[in-house]
Scaffold this motif. Sequence first.
Motif, PDB file in Angstrom:
ATOM      1  N   LYS A   1      35.000  39.360  28.086  1.00 37.25           N
ATOM      2  CA  LYS A   1      35.441  38.375  29.017  1.00 37.25           C
ATOM      3  C   LYS A   1      36.469  39.280  29.749  1.00 37.25           C
ATOM      4  CE  LYS A   1      35.047  34.777  25.917  1.00 37.25           C
ATOM      5  NZ  LYS A   1      34.414  35.309  25.099  1.00 37.25           N
ATOM      6  N   ASP A   2      36.410  40.995  29.535  1.00 39.27           N
ATOM      7  CA  ASP A   2      37.152  41.651  30.485  1.00 39.27           C
ATOM      8  C   ASP A   2      37.001  42.150  31.289  1.00 39.27           C
ATOM      9  OD1 ASP A   2      39.200  43.120  30.407  1.00 39.27           O
ATOM     10  OD2 ASP A   2      37.642  45.285  30.433  1.00 39.27           O
ATOM     11  N   ILE A   3      38.620  41.979  32.666  1.00 41.38           N
ATOM     12  CA  ILE A   3      38.177  41.846  34.188  1.00 41.38           C
ATOM     13  C   ILE A   3      38.929  42.364  35.011  1.00 41.38           C
ATOM     14  CG2 ILE A   3      36.911  39.341  34.805  1.00 41.38           C
ATOM     15  CD1 ILE A   3      39.037  38.838  34.935  1.00 41.38           C
ATOM     16  N   THR A   4      40.107  43.524  33.899  1.00 43.81           N
ATOM     17  CA  THR A   4      40.808  43.712  34.218  1.00 43.81           C
ATOM     18  C   THR A   4      41.667  45.088  33.289  1.00 43.81           C
ATOM     19  OG1 THR A   4      43.662  43.463  34.680  1.00 43.81           O
ATOM     20  CG2 THR A   4      42.659  42.524  32.355  1.00 43.81           C
ATOM     21  N   ASN A   5      40.753  45.652  32.518  1.00 48.10           N
ATOM     22  CA  ASN A   5      40.790  46.676  31.475  1.00 48.10           C
ATOM     23  C   ASN A   5      39.643  47.869  31.780  1.00 48.10           C
ATOM     24  OD1 ASN A   5      43.895  46.725  30.017  1.00 48.10           O
ATOM     25  ND2 ASN A   5      42.646  44.881  28.795  1.00 48.10           N
ATOM     26  N   MET A   6      39.557  48.681  30.427  1.00 48.89           N
ATOM     27  CA  MET A   6      38.127  49.354  30.498  1.00 48.89           C
ATOM     28  C   MET A   6      37.135  49.029  31.310  1.00 48.89           C
ATOM     29  SD  MET A   6      39.670  51.810  29.079  1.00 48.89           S
ATOM     30  CE  MET A   6      38.618  52.361  29.222  1.00 48.89           C
ATOM     31  N   ARG A   7      36.495  47.461  32.176  1.00 47.63           N
ATOM     32  CA  ARG A   7      35.548  46.923  32.486  1.00 47.63           C
ATOM     33  C   ARG A   7      36.247  47.687  34.146  1.00 47.63           C
ATOM     34  NH1 ARG A   7      32.889  41.524  33.501  1.00 47.63           N
ATOM     35  NH2 ARG A   7      30.511  42.433  34.788  1.00 47.63           N
ATOM     36  N   VAL A   8      37.382  48.001  34.494  1.00 50.10           N
ATOM     37  CA  VAL A   8      37.380  47.981  35.895  1.00 50.10           C
ATOM     38  C   VAL A   8      37.801  50.032  35.990  1.00 50.10           C
ATOM     39  CG1 VAL A   8      40.105  48.585  37.151  1.00 50.10           C
ATOM     40  CG2 VAL A   8      38.910  46.258  36.453  1.00 50.10           C
ATOM     41  N   SER A   9      37.854  50.949  34.203  1.00 52.56           N
ATOM     42  CA  SER A   9      38.394  51.972  34.195  1.00 52.56           C
ATOM     43  C   SER A   9      36.400  52.346  34.922  1.00 52.56           C
ATOM     44  CB  SER A   9      38.607  52.068  33.144  1.00 52.56           C
ATOM     45  OG  SER A   9      39.533  52.448  33.481  1.00 52.56           O
ATOM     46  N   LEU A  10      34.954  51.494  33.638  1.00 55.74           N
ATOM     47  CA  LEU A  10      34.006  51.768  34.699  1.00 55.74           C
ATOM     48  C   LEU A  10      33.368  51.376  35.625  1.00 55.74           C
ATOM     49  CD1 LEU A  10      32.784  50.356  31.044  1.00 55.74           C
ATOM     50  CD2 LEU A  10      32.174  52.508  31.746  1.00 55.74           C
ATOM     51  N   GLU A  11      33.744  50.503  36.589  1.00 52.06           N
ATOM     52  CA  GLU A  11      33.513  50.457  37.337  1.00 52.06           C
ATOM     53  C   GLU A  11      33.776  51.181  39.104  1.00 52.06           C
ATOM     54  OE1 GLU A  11      31.435  47.524  40.236  1.00 52.06           O
ATOM     55  OE2 GLU A  11      31.432  47.891  37.562  1.00 52.06           O
ATOM     56  N   THR A  12      34.988  51.613  38.645  1.00 54.21           N
ATOM     57  CA  THR A  12      35.654  52.597  39.282  1.00 54.21           C
ATOM     58  C   THR A  12      35.258  54.023  38.844  1.00 54.21           C
ATOM     59  OG1 THR A  12      38.012  52.323  38.372  1.00 54.21           O
ATOM     60  CG2 THR A  12      37.281  51.137  39.974  1.00 54.21           C
TER      61      THR A  12
ATOM     62  N   ARG B   1      41.527  28.115  27.167  1.00 58.86           N
ATOM     63  CA  ARG B   1      39.876  28.415  26.521  1.00 58.86           C
ATOM     64  C   ARG B   1      39.594  27.738  27.762  1.00 58.86           C
ATOM     65  NH1 ARG B   1      36.889  27.156  21.740  1.00 58.86           N
ATOM     66  NH2 ARG B   1      35.505  25.972  22.200  1.00 58.86           N
ATOM     67  N   GLU B   2      40.125  27.302  28.722  1.00 58.52           N
ATOM     68  CA  GLU B   2      39.271  27.045  29.759  1.00 58.52           C
ATOM     69  C   GLU B   2      39.133  28.841  30.421  1.00 58.52           C
ATOM     70  OE1 GLU B   2      40.019  21.861  30.604  1.00 58.52           O
ATOM     71  OE2 GLU B   2      41.421  23.627  31.650  1.00 58.52           O
ATOM     72  N   TYR B   3      39.572  29.059  31.118  1.00 56.30           N
ATOM     73  CA  TYR B   3      39.885  29.779  31.486  1.00 56.30           C
ATOM     74  C   TYR B   3      39.033  30.709  30.879  1.00 56.30           C
ATOM     75  CZ  TYR B   3      41.538  34.243  34.429  1.00 56.30           C
ATOM     76  OH  TYR B   3      41.119  35.469  35.436  1.00 56.30           O
ATOM     77  N   PHE B   4      39.026  31.325  29.817  1.00 54.58           N
ATOM     78  CA  PHE B   4      38.183  32.097  28.477  1.00 54.58           C
ATOM     79  C   PHE B   4      37.061  32.006  29.260  1.00 54.58           C
ATOM     80  CE2 PHE B   4      42.449  33.940  28.516  1.00 54.58           C
ATOM     81  CZ  PHE B   4      42.276  35.538  28.741  1.00 54.58           C
ATOM     82  N   LEU B   5      36.514  31.116  28.305  1.00 53.71           N
ATOM     83  CA  LEU B   5      35.616  30.385  28.454  1.00 53.71           C
ATOM     84  C   LEU B   5      34.414  29.644  29.303  1.00 53.71           C
ATOM     85  CD1 LEU B   5      35.747  28.620  24.623  1.00 53.71           C
ATOM     86  CD2 LEU B   5      35.280  31.286  25.210  1.00 53.71           C
ATOM     87  N   LYS B   6      35.133  29.110  30.090  1.00 50.41           N
ATOM     88  CA  LYS B   6      33.785  27.918  31.115  1.00 50.41           C
ATOM     89  C   LYS B   6      34.161  29.196  32.817  1.00 50.41           C
ATOM     90  CE  LYS B   6      34.537  24.250  29.264  1.00 50.41           C
ATOM     91  NZ  LYS B   6      35.539  23.127  29.235  1.00 50.41           N
ATOM     92  N   THR B   7      35.460  29.383  33.364  1.00 55.08           N
ATOM     93  CA  THR B   7      35.340  30.944  34.492  1.00 55.08           C
ATOM     94  C   THR B   7      33.979  31.635  34.661  1.00 55.08           C
ATOM     95  OG1 THR B   7      36.796  32.130  33.484  1.00 55.08           O
ATOM     96  CG2 THR B   7      37.864  29.877  35.661  1.00 55.08           C
ATOM     97  N   ASP B   8      33.841  31.605  36.041  1.00 53.03           N
ATOM     98  CA  ASP B   8      32.318  32.686  36.099  1.00 53.03           C
ATOM     99  C   ASP B   8      33.705  34.594  35.635  1.00 53.03           C
ATOM    100  OD1 ASP B   8      30.871  33.938  36.629  1.00 53.03           O
ATOM    101  OD2 ASP B   8      30.387  32.575  37.822  1.00 53.03           O
TER     102      ASP B   8
ATOM    103  N   PHE C   1      32.010  36.567  38.407  1.00 54.34           N
ATOM    104  CA  PHE C   1      32.293  36.305  40.235  1.00 54.34           C
ATOM    105  C   PHE C   1      33.743  36.404  40.182  1.00 54.34           C
ATOM    106  CE2 PHE C   1      35.313  33.298  42.323  1.00 54.34           C
ATOM    107  CZ  PHE C   1      34.813  33.059  44.162  1.00 54.34           C
ATOM    108  N   LEU C   2      34.222  36.143  38.616  1.00 57.01           N
ATOM    109  CA  LEU C   2      35.948  36.213  38.893  1.00 57.01           C
ATOM    110  C   LEU C   2      36.023  38.522  39.406  1.00 57.01           C
ATOM    111  CD1 LEU C   2      37.389  34.357  36.123  1.00 57.01           C
ATOM    112  CD2 LEU C   2      37.944  34.337  39.170  1.00 57.01           C
ATOM    113  N   PHE C   3      35.356  39.052  38.677  1.00 58.52           N
ATOM    114  CA  PHE C   3      35.199  40.096  38.333  1.00 58.52           C
ATOM    115  C   PHE C   3      34.924  40.587  39.625  1.00 58.52           C
ATOM    116  CE2 PHE C   3      33.467  44.893  37.758  1.00 58.52           C
ATOM    117  CZ  PHE C   3      35.002  45.641  36.937  1.00 58.52           C
ATOM    118  N   ALA C   4      34.254  40.205  40.314  1.00 57.56           N
ATOM    119  CA  ALA C   4      33.776  40.977  41.726  1.00 57.56           C
ATOM    120  C   ALA C   4      34.365  40.753  42.568  1.00 57.56           C
ATOM    121  CB  ALA C   4      32.178  39.887  42.110  1.00 57.56           C
TER     122      ALA C   4
END
Length: 493
Positions: free
Chosen positions: A152-163, A107-114, A117-120
Motif C-alpha cells: 500500500k506504499d505510496i510515499t516511501n521506497m516506491r517513490v524512490s524506485l519511481e524517481t 481501514r477505509e483509507y488503506f484497504l478501500k482507496t485506489d 490512483f493516489l500514487f499516480a
Amino acid sequence: MKNKEKLKPLMFVGTGSDVGKSVINAAFCRIFLQDGYHPAPFKAQNMSLNSYASAEGLELGRAQAVQAEACGIPCLSAMNPILLKPTSQRKAQVVLNGKPVGDQTAREYFLKTDREFLFAEAMKAWKTLDDRYNPIVMEGAGSISEVNLWDKDITNMRVSLETGAPTILIADIDRGGVFGSVYGTIQLLPEAERRLIKGILINKFRGDISLFEEGRKTLEELTGVPVIGVVPYFSDIHIEQEDSVVIDYKRGHVKDGQVNVAVVLLRHMSNFTDFNTLERMPDVNLYYSANPEEIAKADIVLVPGSKNTISDLMYLRKQGLAKAIIQAAEAGKGVYGICGGYQIMGQEIHDPNQVEGEVESIPGLGLLPVITTLTKEKRTVQTAFQFADRDEACSGYEIHMGTTELQDGQPLCRLRDGSSDGCMVSPKLWGTYLHGVLDNKVVVEEIMKACQLEAKAVAFDYNEFKETQYDKLADHIRGHVDMDYVYSVMKED
C-alpha cells in the motif's frame, strides 16, 4: 545565478517516526540553495493537523511549507499532494492536491482507496516540481520497514524506485537500538529497494562523536552502506515542527517575572505553530496546558485552532477548562481565539450537515457575539490584512470549514479584498480565522498594550529569526555530513 547542472532527486527515509526526517530535509533544502541550486521539497503523503495555505489557495502539510521556505520559494500543494488530517482517533480528512475529498477511517483509507490512483496523482505532482526545480528533496513517512504496508506504499521506497532517487536512511540514536533498527530496516528491504539506500545518517547524537567511530565502522560492515554522517543533538537551532509530539515538551506552568501566556491544550488542536513567535520572545513564558488552575493563573489565554471544534468544545466543558477561560475573560485578562478557538468562543456552533459528527448544534462559550455554521466547503487562502485600527500591513492565512456571522460588536481585521474578519469585543477579547496573526509585530504590540504588560518583548523579527535558523541548521549539517559523497550519488548515472 542558479546552477544549471541537473541533479537526481534525493530521498530521506527513516527507521521510524520522529527520527528527524523533516528537519534534515529542511537542512538539505537550505544547503542546496546556498550552493546555487533551485531546490524544492516533496512528500507524497503526510499525516498532520498542522497545515498551511499556499498562494494558490490550496492546503499542504506545514513541514513542506517550512522546507519550501528553507528553499527560498513559495510553497505549493504539489509539494504534499496527499495530506491526512485526523478528525478523531480512527478517522481523518483526506486532502488531495490541496482540496478535501472526504473523511475516511484508517481501514477505509488503506484497504478501500485506489492506491494506484493516489500514487499516480502523487507522481504527477512530483513531475510538476521536477520540471521547475533542481533538485527535489524528498521525504518519506514513518518507517520504511513496515512490511505489512508495503503493498500500500505510496510515499516511501516506491517513490524512490519511481524517481530513481538515491536514498538516505535516517536513524535516531537518542532513542536507542540504532544498530538493530538500521540493520533490520535495510535487511528487510527487497533487493531493488536496498540498492537505492546510498547512505546512513545517524541523528541526535549526544556526547563525544569520536566515541562512535567504531560503531560507524560496525554499521558499514553489517550493512554494506556508508555512514555519511553523525549529526549531534541540538537544542539551540529552532525550526518549526509539524508533529504535535513536540507539544509534550512545551507543557508548563506560570513563571514569576515573565508574561505568562497559556495555550489551551485541545484534543484536536491544529496549527500550534501559530504561537511560535510568542514562544521565542525572551520576556514571554508560553506554555500549553489542560489544567484549569494553570489557565487561570496566566496573563493571557489563547484558544487555538481545532480539527473537531464541537468535540473539543465538549471536552473543554467536561474538563472544567471552559469555566477557566470564561473566568479569565471576566477577570479582565486577555483571551483570544484563533480559527476553531474563535468558533468555540462564540455564542453557538451549528453543524446541520454533520461535517464533524452527529451533534448538530451546541452553545459556545458565549464570549464573542458570533454564530458559526460549519460547512462542507473549506476556505484555504493566504491574505493580507490590517489589524484593528492600525494601518500597518499584516499577513496570515485561513484554513477552515465554516462561516461565522457577527451578531453584535465589530470586525477585528480588514482584509485586502475589502471584506472583514473576526470579532472584537474589546482589545482584551477577540477572535479571528487568521492563522499566523500573532506573527505580526503590530498584533502582539496591541495585545501587550491592552493587557498592560511589558511591550519590550515584541522587539523581535520572526521572519529574520527563521532565516537565521535555516542557515544555522545548514551549517550544523554541513559540519557533520559528507556532502561531497551526497553530491556524488546525485550525479552518478
